[in-house]
Motif scaffolding. Structure first.
Motif, short mmCIF file in Angstrom:
data_model
loop_
_atom_site.label_atom_id
_atom_site.label_comp_id
_atom_site.label_asym_id
_atom_site.label_seq_id
_atom_site.Cartn_x
_atom_site.Cartn_y
_atom_site.Cartn_z
N ASP A 245 -12.84 32.13 -39.87
CA ASP A 245 -11.67 32.02 -39.01
C ASP A 245 -12.02 32.62 -37.65
O ASP A 245 -12.27 33.82 -37.55
CB ASP A 245 -10.49 32.75 -39.64
N MET A 246 -12.03 31.79 -36.60
CA MET A 246 -12.40 32.29 -35.27
C MET A 246 -11.34 33.22 -34.69
O MET A 246 -11.64 34.05 -33.84
CB MET A 246 -12.66 31.12 -34.32
N ASP A 247 -10.08 33.07 -35.11
CA ASP A 247 -9.04 33.98 -34.63
C ASP A 247 -9.24 35.38 -35.19
O ASP A 247 -9.20 36.38 -34.46
CB ASP A 247 -7.65 33.47 -35.03
N LYS A 248 -9.46 35.47 -36.50
CA LYS A 248 -9.59 36.77 -37.17
C LYS A 248 -11.04 37.24 -37.23
O LYS A 248 -11.28 38.40 -37.57
CB LYS A 248 -9.03 36.68 -38.58
N GLU A 249 -11.98 36.34 -36.94
CA GLU A 249 -13.41 36.63 -37.02
C GLU A 249 -13.77 37.20 -38.38
O GLU A 249 -14.37 38.27 -38.51
CB GLU A 249 -13.86 37.56 -35.89
N GLU A 250 -13.40 36.45 -39.42
CA GLU A 250 -13.72 36.88 -40.78
C GLU A 250 -14.01 35.66 -41.66
O GLU A 250 -13.53 34.56 -41.41
CB GLU A 250 -12.56 37.69 -41.38
N PHE A 251 -14.85 35.90 -42.68
CA PHE A 251 -15.18 34.88 -43.65
C PHE A 251 -14.22 34.97 -44.83
O PHE A 251 -13.75 36.05 -45.19
CB PHE A 251 -16.62 35.06 -44.17
N LYS A 252 -13.95 33.81 -45.45
CA LYS A 252 -13.12 33.80 -46.65
C LYS A 252 -13.47 32.57 -47.49
O LYS A 252 -13.97 31.56 -46.97
CB LYS A 252 -11.63 33.79 -46.30
N GLU A 253 -13.20 32.66 -48.78
CA GLU A 253 -13.42 31.53 -49.67
C GLU A 253 -12.21 30.59 -49.62
O GLU A 253 -11.07 31.04 -49.57
CB GLU A 253 -13.65 32.01 -51.10
N VAL A 254 -12.49 29.28 -49.64
CA VAL A 254 -11.43 28.27 -49.64
C VAL A 254 -11.26 27.76 -51.06
O VAL A 254 -12.25 27.33 -51.68
CB VAL A 254 -11.78 27.10 -48.69
N PRO A 255 -10.05 27.81 -51.61
CA PRO A 255 -9.86 27.30 -52.98
C PRO A 255 -10.13 25.80 -53.07
O PRO A 255 -9.80 25.04 -52.16
CB PRO A 255 -8.39 27.62 -53.28
N LYS A 256 -10.73 25.40 -54.17
CA LYS A 256 -11.06 23.98 -54.38
C LYS A 256 -10.01 23.33 -55.27
O LYS A 256 -9.29 24.01 -56.00
CB LYS A 256 -12.45 23.86 -55.02
N PRO A 257 -9.92 22.01 -55.24
CA PRO A 257 -8.96 21.32 -56.11
C PRO A 257 -9.38 21.38 -57.57
O PRO A 257 -10.56 21.56 -57.88
CB PRO A 257 -8.96 19.88 -55.58
N GLU A 258 -8.41 21.25 -58.47
CA GLU A 258 -8.70 21.19 -59.89
C GLU A 258 -9.21 19.79 -60.23
O GLU A 258 -8.54 18.80 -59.98
CB GLU A 258 -7.45 21.51 -60.71
N LEU A 259 -10.42 19.73 -60.79
CA LEU A 259 -11.05 18.45 -61.08
C LEU A 259 -11.37 18.32 -62.56
O LEU A 259 -11.55 19.32 -63.26
CB LEU A 259 -12.35 18.29 -60.29
N ARG A 260 -11.46 17.08 -62.99
CA ARG A 260 -11.97 16.80 -64.32
C ARG A 260 -13.49 16.75 -64.25
O ARG A 260 -14.06 16.03 -63.45
CB ARG A 260 -11.41 15.46 -64.81
N ASP A 261 -14.16 17.55 -65.08
CA ASP A 261 -15.62 17.61 -65.12
C ASP A 261 -16.21 17.97 -63.75
O ASP A 261 -17.04 17.23 -63.20
CB ASP A 261 -16.18 16.27 -65.59
N PRO A 262 -15.82 19.12 -63.16
CA PRO A 262 -16.32 19.48 -61.82
C PRO A 262 -17.80 19.85 -61.79
O PRO A 262 -18.45 19.73 -60.76
CB PRO A 262 -15.45 20.69 -61.45
N ALA A 263 -18.35 20.28 -62.93
CA ALA A 263 -19.74 20.76 -62.94
C ALA A 263 -20.74 19.65 -62.67
O ALA A 263 -21.85 19.91 -62.19
CB ALA A 263 -20.04 21.43 -64.27
N MET A 292 -6.55 18.67 -48.16
CA MET A 292 -5.77 19.92 -48.25
C MET A 292 -4.66 19.85 -47.21
O MET A 292 -4.90 20.04 -46.01
CB MET A 292 -6.69 21.12 -48.03
N LYS A 293 -3.44 19.56 -47.63
CA LYS A 293 -2.33 19.32 -46.70
C LYS A 293 -1.91 20.59 -45.95
O LYS A 293 -1.41 20.53 -44.84
CB LYS A 293 -1.13 18.73 -47.44
N GLU A 294 -2.11 21.75 -46.57
CA GLU A 294 -1.85 23.04 -45.91
C GLU A 294 -3.08 23.91 -46.13
O GLU A 294 -3.35 24.33 -47.25
CB GLU A 294 -0.60 23.71 -46.47
N PHE A 295 -3.82 24.15 -45.06
CA PHE A 295 -5.12 24.80 -45.22
C PHE A 295 -4.98 26.17 -45.87
O PHE A 295 -4.14 26.99 -45.50
CB PHE A 295 -5.82 24.95 -43.87
N GLY A 296 -5.84 26.40 -46.87
CA GLY A 296 -5.86 27.67 -47.58
C GLY A 296 -4.95 27.73 -48.79
O GLY A 296 -5.05 28.67 -49.59
N VAL A 297 -4.08 26.75 -48.95
CA VAL A 297 -3.13 26.74 -50.07
C VAL A 297 -3.66 25.78 -51.14
O VAL A 297 -3.68 24.56 -50.93
CB VAL A 297 -1.72 26.31 -49.62
N LYS A 298 -4.06 26.32 -52.27
CA LYS A 298 -4.67 25.51 -53.31
C LYS A 298 -3.75 24.42 -53.82
O LYS A 298 -4.17 23.29 -54.10
CB LYS A 298 -5.11 26.41 -54.47
#
Length: 383
Positions: A245-263, A292-298
């Motif tokens: 995030d360039m505003d906060k200057e910090e790294f964060k993990e983004v949640p991924k969608p729930e998938l069938r057979d993601p591996a 992701m319709k609202e960024f950061g919201v899984k």
């Protein structure tokens, strides 16, 4: 270093008349609709025309129009760049890159507002911002790191984009030092620096809490850099999506969608319909495009499209990478180096896209908008 000709004009509405018969605001509107290669022919017509085409308010107006149409294409080989900037994407032309001899292999690490971030494919030591429409480029000063940046023992990743809150273009570079072979990858030293075009300086932003695994970031919403990353080692390794995030200057993990057979799927990240998107490919089976319709919201993840094997002309495709969505809703997809397909989601039709004349046989593809944006903020230009 010459002063910027746009400095001659302090107010966009007071641009001198180009014609004795038409008001300047009408002239401005007409020229804002033209592609850059057409505007370049008028650079030497008069001082007022030259000043108009370097005026920041005119450049912004032209950019706003350019963003609303289908982008241009860049075809990259190891040593050359080709532009596809005509209507219908039918013909490629070789780009004259003034600094090409300075690079062993060309790497494109981002495209924003008509500027390309170009570096050496090996270590990204030499970094340039280049406008392929105007030929203007700028070499960035090298960032200084606390860890050694030796080609054989480090992995480097770049990101380039626009920071809306500061009205500034930024480049982020991260370094991972591979000095502990066969050890947990999370123990490797890693640092990041961020460059501001307005100050022409790099800033230390500390350690990176993830192992970024892609060489180039996606810039989203004029604020966020996004990469694929990983955590863990061997069978315990997990694939992540991380953001800066360039505003906060910090790294964060983004949640991924729930998938069938993601591996068993391969993932890519990008932007589709102005949403941060993920592309999941199960080889020989299907490709799913999620937004992701609202960024950061899984919970806001929405499945947009599914491209099944019955829609693929070649069932043995190696990978699919959606590149962009045209204004008519069709999606341009890269299917291996030098192979493109056009997918129409409404009709579920896939067609081979082989209409680019004079294109190299093998290439990687990127998009850019034709703009007058300069990699200089103080008026000095290289060309």
């Amino acid at each position: 270093m010459a002063s910027h000709p746009g400095a001659m004009i302090s107010n966009f509405s007071s641009v001198p008349y180009v014609s004795a018969n038409l008001p300047s605001d009408i002239i401005n509107d007409i020229f804002a609709r033209l592609p850059v290669k057409s505007l370049a022919r008028f650079m030497c017509v008069s001082k007022s025309m030259y000043a108009l085409l370097h005026n920041q308010k005119f450049i912004k107006k032209h950019l706003e129009r350019a963003i609303r149409i289908d982008p241009n294409l860049i075809l990259r080989t190891d040593f050359k760049l080709f532009a596809v900037d005509n209507e219908g994407w039918s013909k490629a032309r070789k780009l004259q890159v003034p600094f090409s001899l300075s690079l062993d292999k060309v790497e494109i690490s981002g495209s924003y507002h008509g500027l390309l971030c170009i570096s050496d494919q090996r270590c990204n030591e030499d970094i340039y911002l280049f406008n392929p429409s105007t030929g203007v480029y700028r070499k960035l000063p090298p960032p200084e790191f606390d860890v050694p940046t030796i080609e054989s023992t480090c992995f480097t990743s770049l990101g380039f984009g626009f920071h809306r809150a500061e009205n500034d273009y930024k480049v982020i570079r991260s370094i991972f030092l591979y000095d502990k072979p066969f050890e947990n990858i999370d123990s490797y030293q890693c640092e990041a620096r961020i460059y501001s075009l307005s100050t022409d300086k790099w800033k230390k932003i500390g350690a990176v809490p993830f192992h970024i695994s892609t060489r180039a970031a996606v810039c989203f919403d004029d604020q966020i850099f996004i990469w694929k990353a990983s955590r863990g080692f061997g069978r315990r390794m997990s694939i992540l999506v991380v953001a800066f995030d360039m505003d906060k200057e910090e790294f964060k993990e983004v949640p991924k969608p729930e998938l069938r057979d993601p591996a068993s799927c391969q993932i890519e990240v990008g932007v589709m319909k102005e949403y941060f998107s993920m592309f999941h490919m199960w080889r020989g089976e299907r490709v799913e495009i999620w937004a992701m319709k609202e960024f950061g919201v899984k919970e806001s993840w929405t499945k947009m499209f599914v491209i099944g094997p019955q829609m693929m002309i070649d069932p043995c495709y190696i990978f699919l990478r959606p590149l962009c969505m045209k204004k008519n809703g069709e999606i341009l997809i890269e299917k291996g180096e030098g192979k493109l397909v056009m997918y129409a989601p409404e009709d579920e039709i896939v067609n081979e896209f082989t209409a680019i004349r004079r294109a190299p046989r093998w290439f990687s593809l990127y998009t850019y908008v034709g703009s007058l944006v300069s990699p200089f903020t103080n008026g000095a230009e290289s060309a």
